[in-house]
Design a protein around this motif. Structure first.
Motif, mmCIF file in Angstrom:
data_model
loop_
_atom_site.group_PDB
_atom_site.id
_atom_site.type_symbol
_atom_site.label_atom_id
_atom_site.label_comp_id
_atom_site.label_asym_id
_atom_site.label_seq_id
_atom_site.Cartn_x
_atom_site.Cartn_y
_atom_site.Cartn_z
ATOM 1 N N PHE A 118 0.741 -1.259 0.073
ATOM 2 C CA PHE A 118 0.090 0.142 -0.054
ATOM 3 C C PHE A 118 0.872 1.218 0.039
ATOM 4 O O PHE A 118 2.059 1.297 0.482
ATOM 5 C CB PHE A 118 -0.959 0.044 1.364
ATOM 6 N N GLU A 121 0.091 6.512 2.533
ATOM 7 C CA GLU A 121 -0.930 7.289 2.848
ATOM 8 C C GLU A 121 -2.067 6.525 3.247
ATOM 9 O O GLU A 121 -2.950 6.952 4.221
ATOM 10 C CB GLU A 121 -1.586 8.191 1.932
ATOM 11 N N TYR A 122 -1.976 5.175 2.748
ATOM 12 C CA TYR A 122 -3.073 4.161 3.048
ATOM 13 C C TYR A 122 -2.362 3.093 4.296
ATOM 14 O O TYR A 122 -3.120 2.716 5.101
ATOM 15 C CB TYR A 122 -3.446 3.426 2.056
ATOM 16 N N ARG A 152 -9.451 6.340 4.339
ATOM 17 C CA ARG A 152 -8.114 5.586 4.012
ATOM 18 C C ARG A 152 -8.270 4.337 4.608
ATOM 19 O O ARG A 152 -8.051 3.379 3.970
ATOM 20 C CB ARG A 152 -7.114 6.464 4.411
ATOM 21 N N ALA A 156 -8.249 0.852 2.486
ATOM 22 C CA ALA A 156 -7.066 -0.096 2.407
ATOM 23 C C ALA A 156 -7.790 -1.431 3.068
ATOM 24 O O ALA A 156 -7.309 -2.497 2.500
ATOM 25 C CB ALA A 156 -6.479 0.380 3.551
#
Length: 168
Positions: A118, A121-122, A152, A156
Motif C-alpha cells: 500500500f 498514505e493508506y 483511508r 485499505a
C-alpha cells in the motif's frame, strides 16, 4: 424497616428491565442473568448508600453498567498474552491465530506483504488502526481530518479484502 421493604420491592420491580439491559450489554442469556444477579446483590449490599431523592432506576442501572465494565476489563487483562520471543512479533495475538501452522505463517506473510505494498498514505493509518489506535488518535498523530483517516482505512481494508479474496 418500611424503607427497606420499599427498597426491595422497587428492586424486584426492575428485574425484567435489568435483564433486558444486561442482555443488551452481554448478548448472552446466561451472562445477562449472572449480571442481573450481581447487580441485585450489589444494590442490596449498598442499600444504605441510596438517597431517596435520587432516581432509583438510574442508580441501579449505573451499578449494572459499572459491574459489566469492570468484568470486561478484568477479562481483557487476563486474556493479554505476554510474548517472550525475541522478535516480539506475536505480541497480543490470540492463541488461536493460526500462526502455529506453516499455512498460517505463510498467510500472515502474504497479508503483511499486501499491506506493505500500500502507499504510505493508506498503509500508515491502516497499520495504526490494526495496532489498536482509535480513529481520532490516528487523525491527531497524522495531522489529518477524521473523515480522511476513516476513508483511508476503509479503502485499505477493501483493497486487502479484494487482494486476498481467495482466503475467504
Amino acid at each position: 424497616m418500611a424503607d427497606s421493604a420499599l427498597f426491595k420491592q422497587k428492586l424486584l420491580g426492575l428485574q425484567s428491565n435489568l435483564l433486558n439491559f444486561a442482555y443488551q450489554l452481554t448478548t448472552n442469556r446466561d451472562a445477562a442473568q449472572d449480571l442481573v444477579q450481581d447487580t441485585t446483590l450489589k444494590a442490596l449490599d449498598n442499600e444504605e448508600k441510596y438517597v431517596d431523592n435520587v432516581n432509583f432506576k438510574g442508580w441501579v442501572f449505573t451499578i449494572m453498567r459499572n459491574i459489566f465494565i469492570n468484568n470486561y476489563r478484568r477479562q481483557v487483562r487476563t486474556a493479554t498474552v505476554v510474548d517472550t520471543s525475541e522478535d516480539l512479533y506475536h505480541l497480543n495475538l490470540s492463541q488461536e491465530s493460526g500462526l502455529s501452522t506453516p499455512e498460517g505463517s505463510y498467510a500472515m506473510k502474504e497479508i503483511s506483504s499486501v499491506i506493505a505494498s500500500f502507499s504510505e498514505e493508506y498503509r500508515k493509518p491502516f497499520t495504526l488502526f490494526m495496532a489498536g489506535y482509535k480513529y481520532a488518535e490516528i487523525a491527531d498523530k497524522m495531522s489529518l481530518p477524521l473523515g480522511t483517516v476513516k476513508s483511508r482505512i476503509f479503502f485499505a481494508r477493501k483493497r486487502l479484502q479484494e487482494t486476498l479474496k481467495d482466503y475467504r
